[in-house]
Design a protein around this motif. Structure first.
Motif, PDB file in Angstrom:
ATOM      1  N   ASN A   3     -39.895  26.721  21.275  1.00  0.00           N
ATOM      2  CA  ASN A   3     -41.019  26.276  20.427  1.00  0.00           C
ATOM      3  C   ASN A   3     -40.561  26.035  18.999  1.00  0.00           C
ATOM      4  O   ASN A   3     -40.994  25.096  18.323  1.00  0.00           O
ATOM      5  CB  ASN A   3     -42.137  27.316  20.459  1.00  0.00           C
ATOM      6  N   ASN A   4     -39.666  26.953  18.534  1.00  0.00           N
ATOM      7  CA  ASN A   4     -39.145  26.770  17.179  1.00  0.00           C
ATOM      8  C   ASN A   4     -38.343  25.485  17.069  1.00  0.00           C
ATOM      9  O   ASN A   4     -38.387  24.776  16.050  1.00  0.00           O
ATOM     10  CB  ASN A   4     -38.289  27.971  16.783  1.00  0.00           C
ATOM     11  N   THR A   5     -37.569  25.203  18.136  1.00  0.00           N
ATOM     12  CA  THR A   5     -36.763  23.978  18.125  1.00  0.00           C
ATOM     13  C   THR A   5     -37.653  22.744  18.091  1.00  0.00           C
ATOM     14  O   THR A   5     -37.413  21.795  17.331  1.00  0.00           O
ATOM     15  CB  THR A   5     -35.853  23.932  19.371  1.00  0.00           C
ATOM     16  N   GLY A  27     -39.178  22.385  14.747  1.00  0.00           N
ATOM     17  CA  GLY A  27     -38.191  21.903  13.785  1.00  0.00           C
ATOM     18  C   GLY A  27     -37.983  20.403  13.886  1.00  0.00           C
ATOM     19  O   GLY A  27     -37.890  19.694  12.870  1.00  0.00           O
ATOM     20  N   TRP A  28     -37.905  19.903  15.132  1.00  0.00           N
ATOM     21  CA  TRP A  28     -37.724  18.459  15.319  1.00  0.00           C
ATOM     22  C   TRP A  28     -38.948  17.675  14.849  1.00  0.00           C
ATOM     23  O   TRP A  28     -38.822  16.596  14.267  1.00  0.00           O
ATOM     24  CB  TRP A  28     -37.450  18.149  16.799  1.00  0.00           C
ATOM     25  N   VAL A  29     -40.124  18.232  15.088  1.00  0.00           N
ATOM     26  CA  VAL A  29     -41.352  17.567  14.622  1.00  0.00           C
ATOM     27  C   VAL A  29     -41.369  17.494  13.106  1.00  0.00           C
ATOM     28  O   VAL A  29     -41.708  16.468  12.500  1.00  0.00           O
ATOM     29  CB  VAL A  29     -42.594  18.310  15.145  1.00  0.00           C
ATOM     30  N   LEU A  30     -40.989  18.600  12.452  1.00  0.00           N
ATOM     31  CA  LEU A  30     -40.947  18.619  10.990  1.00  0.00           C
ATOM     32  C   LEU A  30     -39.914  17.624  10.470  1.00  0.00           C
ATOM     33  O   LEU A  30     -40.159  16.888   9.505  1.00  0.00           O
ATOM     34  CB  LEU A  30     -40.621  20.040  10.514  1.00  0.00           C
ATOM     35  N   PHE A  31     -38.758  17.594  11.144  1.00  0.00           N
ATOM     36  CA  PHE A  31     -37.700  16.669  10.732  1.00  0.00           C
ATOM     37  C   PHE A  31     -38.165  15.218  10.876  1.00  0.00           C
ATOM     38  O   PHE A  31     -37.935  14.376   9.991  1.00  0.00           O
ATOM     39  CB  PHE A  31     -36.450  16.907  11.595  1.00  0.00           C
TER      40      PHE A  31
END
Length: 220
Positions: free
Chosen positions: A5-7, A10-14
Motif C-alpha cells: 500500500n505504501n508503494t 508513493g507511486w500515486v504521489l510521484f
C-alpha cells in the motif's frame, strides 16, 4: 500488505508531482500574451493604452468616397434599400434620409427610443448612429452593432447623401487640416524661391545675367 500500500501511495504521489510539473512547464511554454504591437488591426479590438483620439467627422468626410460607401451599404441591404421610392422593409427605406427628421420616414414603426432623439440626420448624428445605434438611442429596435471604422461611416454617409433629391452640404475639413495644407504650400513656395538666382547689386548695374556676360539686346 502494508508495504504494498505504501508503494502504491508513493507511486500515486510521484505521478501527481510529475503531472503538476508538466502542467507548469506546458503553461510557461505556451503562455499566451498580447503582443506589444498588433500584427494587423481587428475591428472592435483596441490597442492597449486606449483608442486613438477621435477626430471630427469632417476629417473623414474630406477623403470620403461614395463608391466605397455603396460597397459598405451592402451590410445594410438585408434590412434597408436606398432606391428612390423604395418601400420599407425590416428597416425603413433610406432614400432622402440625410438632412431629414430622425425617425421621420412615413409608414415605418420606429421605436420610442429613436423617436425621442429629435432633430434631423446631420453628419454628426448619423455618424454617431452608425457607430453604435444602441448607444445613440438606448432601447432602439436596431440590432446592428455598428461600424467601428470611421472612414467606412464617412463613405457610407457620402453615399446616402447622394441618395436624395436634396443633398446636404459637406462640412469643410477641420482647421488643423487646412493649416497643414497651407504650411505645405508655403514650404513648396520657399523651395522654389531657393532655386531662383538672385543678382548682386553689381551684376544688376552691369546687366550681367546667369550667362556671366552683359545683356545683349535682341536684333530687330
Amino acid at each position: 500488505m502494508q508495504d504494498r500500500n505504501n508503494t502504491i501511495a508513493g507511486w500515486v504521489l510521484f505521478a501527481g508531482i510529475v503531472a503538476l510539473g508538466a502542467t507548469l512547464v506546458t503553461g510557461e511554454a505556451f503562455h499566451g500574451e498580447r503582443p506589444e504591437e498588433m500584427g494587423y488591426p481587428i475591428e472592435g479590438v483596441e490597442a492597449e493604452g486606449g483608442a486613438e483620439a477621435a477626430k471630427p467627422v469632417a476629417f473623414y468626410l474630406a477623403s470620403a468616397d461614395a463608391a466605397r460607401g455603396e460597397n459598405v451599404f451592402k451590410k445594410c441591404a438585408a434590412c434597408h434599400n436606398a432606391a428612390p421610392g423604395g418601400a420599407n422593409a425590416l428597416g425603413p427605406a433610406l432614400y432622402g434620409t440625410m438632412g431629414n427628421a430622425i425617425a421621420g420616414h412615413p409608414g415605418f414603426a420606429y421605436s420610442d427610443a429613436l423617436k425621442g432623439v429629435g432633430g434631423s440626420w446631420d453628419w454628426e448624428k448619423m455618424d454617431a448612429w452608425l457607430a453604435s445605434p444602441r448607444n445613440f438611442a438606448p432601447g432602439t429596435k436596431m440590432t446592428f452593432a455598428g461600424l467601428g471604422n470611421p472612414q467606412d461611416r464617412a463613405d457610407l454617409m457620402m453615399y446616402l447623401n447622394q441618395q436624395t433629391a436634396s443633398p446636404i452640404a459637406v462640412p469643410p475639413p477641420p482647421a488643423e487640416e487646412a493649416n497643414a495644407d497651407a504650411e505645405a504650400t508655403v514650404g513648396e513656395d520657399a523651395e522654389k524661391a531657393d532655386d531662383v538666382e538672385v543678382l548682386t547689386e553689381a551684376e544688376s548695374e552691369t546687366g550681367a545675367g546667369s550667362s556671366g556676360g552683359p545683356e545683349v539686346p535682341e536684333a530687330e
